[in-house]
Design an enzyme around this catalytic site. Structure first.
Site, mmCIF file in Angstrom:
data_model
loop_
_atom_site.group_PDB
_atom_site.id
_atom_site.type_symbol
_atom_site.label_atom_id
_atom_site.label_comp_id
_atom_site.label_asym_id
_atom_site.label_seq_id
_atom_site.Cartn_x
_atom_site.Cartn_y
_atom_site.Cartn_z
ATOM 1 N N TYR A 217 0.857 -1.189 0.000
ATOM 2 C CA TYR A 217 0.000 0.000 0.000
ATOM 3 C C TYR A 217 0.888 1.233 0.000
ATOM 4 O O TYR A 217 1.848 1.314 0.768
ATOM 5 C CB TYR A 217 -0.890 0.027 1.254
ATOM 6 C CG TYR A 217 -1.646 1.336 1.413
ATOM 7 C CD1 TYR A 217 -2.912 1.487 0.883
ATOM 8 C CD2 TYR A 217 -1.053 2.426 2.057
ATOM 9 C CE1 TYR A 217 -3.595 2.697 0.985
ATOM 10 C CE2 TYR A 217 -1.719 3.636 2.163
ATOM 11 C CZ TYR A 217 -2.988 3.764 1.628
ATOM 12 O OH TYR A 217 -3.651 4.963 1.723
ATOM 13 N N GLU B 272 -3.204 7.629 -4.187
ATOM 14 C CA GLU B 272 -3.118 6.331 -3.522
ATOM 15 C C GLU B 272 -2.909 5.213 -4.536
ATOM 16 O O GLU B 272 -3.553 5.200 -5.580
ATOM 17 C CB GLU B 272 -4.423 6.095 -2.746
ATOM 18 C CG GLU B 272 -4.389 4.912 -1.814
ATOM 19 C CD GLU B 272 -5.709 4.749 -1.050
ATOM 20 O OE1 GLU B 272 -5.765 5.112 0.129
ATOM 21 O OE2 GLU B 272 -6.682 4.278 -1.653
#
Ligand code: GDP
Ligand code: MN
Length: 393
Positions: free
Chosen positions: A114, A202
């Protein structure tokens, strides 16, 4: 960002890019993304698969968790790609109609990380977050193993120093063979974040492929609306962003309505009060699905109209009214709400916070109805969040 109660905000006006658009921005910034094409027709999906071989067909909507909802499909043949695209295009996914599907070369995934950059408004700095536990359940990681998410505040004047990036990567305990590459990706992502006036960038997952390449397999990118005057390049993405039919309806009625991405409908009287309500929800880890400003109205007709708009969003699992009685009296608003809800078929719980002029009288009127009174905004927020949980939201 999808990590609740972390930095970042709820509903600042933002231009949200679709995954395929976010990936274009990433690619322009030098980040590797899979080869692919966005399509609107299943035949085109088959054509792209013909060219790329094994592909993944990905529904383009402005919400995460598509994988679990059937919006991400691996297709081994062009026929499968056609079939999966046909199953997505024009159909609803998580409350949104799918107008685009991204068809990309399938990746052999060895690891899913992530990576996210957003603004930490408490620190007045951008913050980069990196975790070895990327993929679909990052919210759960944030809730149960927050230590698995390494963070770095970035100095706005200097940007990240190389040693800080190396330290961030080390703290995240990723595969050491890709440390350098990951640090380079973070720097590139920060550069596009900065130059695009983004509020969120993101990549989840940022994958390592079986042959050791680091690739952005998903992308989220939100741009601050206030910067669009100088982000002309990004403005073109707004045209293809999905027009929300509820916002269009509200605009016709002249009602201040804004869609967000949570599951609680918020109605208040006055813009400031509505904003505060969103903050209080967010502080309690609740998320608004949308909000509506009643203005100075107390009449059943106004309430019916606003509540109707808020409930049109299928994500709404509960409604929170926050009413402050100033010029308008709470008992009048209570009557309006009772009147309006009496004629509507409402299946979700409604919590009403009233304070100010005639608040006690207003709450008294709610007794014996299904409407749930609350004396403070904090109490109201907690009540609706609890109820929404019970509702499977
Ligand atoms: P999201 O569920 O909306 O966040 O969609 P993602 O694009 O992040 O995809 C969800 C999950 O699908 C990823 O975490 C991967 O595990 C899987 N996935 C996505 N693309 C590929 C691919 O090309 N190959 C494989 N094997 N899995 C993929
Ligand atoms: Mn994802």
């Amino acid at each position: 960002m999808s990590l609740c109660c972390q930095a970042g905000g709820w509903g600042r006006a933002e231009l949200k890019l679709y995954e395929f658009q976010a990936k274009r921005v990433f690619a322009q910034g030098g980040i590797s993304v899979p080869q692919g094409e966005v399509v609107q027709d299943p035949e085109d999906a088959a054509r792209v698969a013909e060219r790329l071989g094994r592909v993944v067909v990905k529904a383009q909507v402005h919400v995460g968790g598509r994988g679990k909802a059937g919006g991400i499909k691996l297709a081994n043949t062009p026929a499968e790609a056609r079939q999966y695209a046909a199953g997505m295009l024009g159909r609803p996914l998580k409350g949104f109609t799918v107008n685009y599907a991204l068809v990309e070369e399938a990746q052999n995934i060895a690891a899913e990380y992530y990576l996210g950059i957003t603004i930490d408004r408490n620190a007045d700095k951008a913050i980069a977050m990196l975790s070895s536990m990327g993929g679909v359940d990052i919210e759960e990681v944030a809730a149960t193993q927050p230590e698995k998410i390494a963070k770095l505040h970035i100095d706005p004047a200097w940007g990240p120093w190389d040693f800080q990036l190396r330290d961030l990567v080390a703290r995240a305990a990723l595969d050491p063979r890709v440390s350098r590459e990951i640090a380079a990706v973070i720097r590139k992502l920060y550069n596009v974040f900065l130059t695009s006036d983004a509020s969120l960038a993101e990549i989840n997952p940022l994958i390592v492929t079986a042959d050791g390449k680091v690739v952005a397999a998903d992308g989220k990118f939100d741009v601050d609306d206030n910067a669009l005057f100088r982000q002309k390049e990004l403005l073109k993405y707004r045209e293809v962003s999905e027009a929300d039919p509820i916002e269009a309806e509200a605009a016709k009625l002249g009602v201040a309505y804004v869609r967000l991405d949570g599951n609680i409908g918020v109605i208040g009287n006055g813009a400031g009060l509505v904003m505060t309500t969103l903050d209080i929800l967010s502080r309690n880890c609740g998320k608004a699905a949308n909000f509506c400003d009643l203005g100075g109205g107390a009449k059943a007709e106004t309430v019916r109209q606003d509540l109707g708009l808020v409930l049109m969003n299928p994500n709404v699992r509960g409604v929170l009214f926050n009413i402050f009685g100033g010029i308008v009296r709470c008992d009048e608003v209570a009557k309006g709400i009772i009147d309006a809800t009496g004629t509507m078929d409402i299946k979700v719980p409604i919590v009403i916070r009233m304070s100010g002029t005639k608040a006690a009288e207003g709450r008294e009127l709610l007794k014996g109805t299904n409407l749930i009174p609350a004396a403070t905004a904090q109490e109201a927020a907690q009540k609706i969040i609890e109820l929404v949980k019970g509702w499977g939201g």
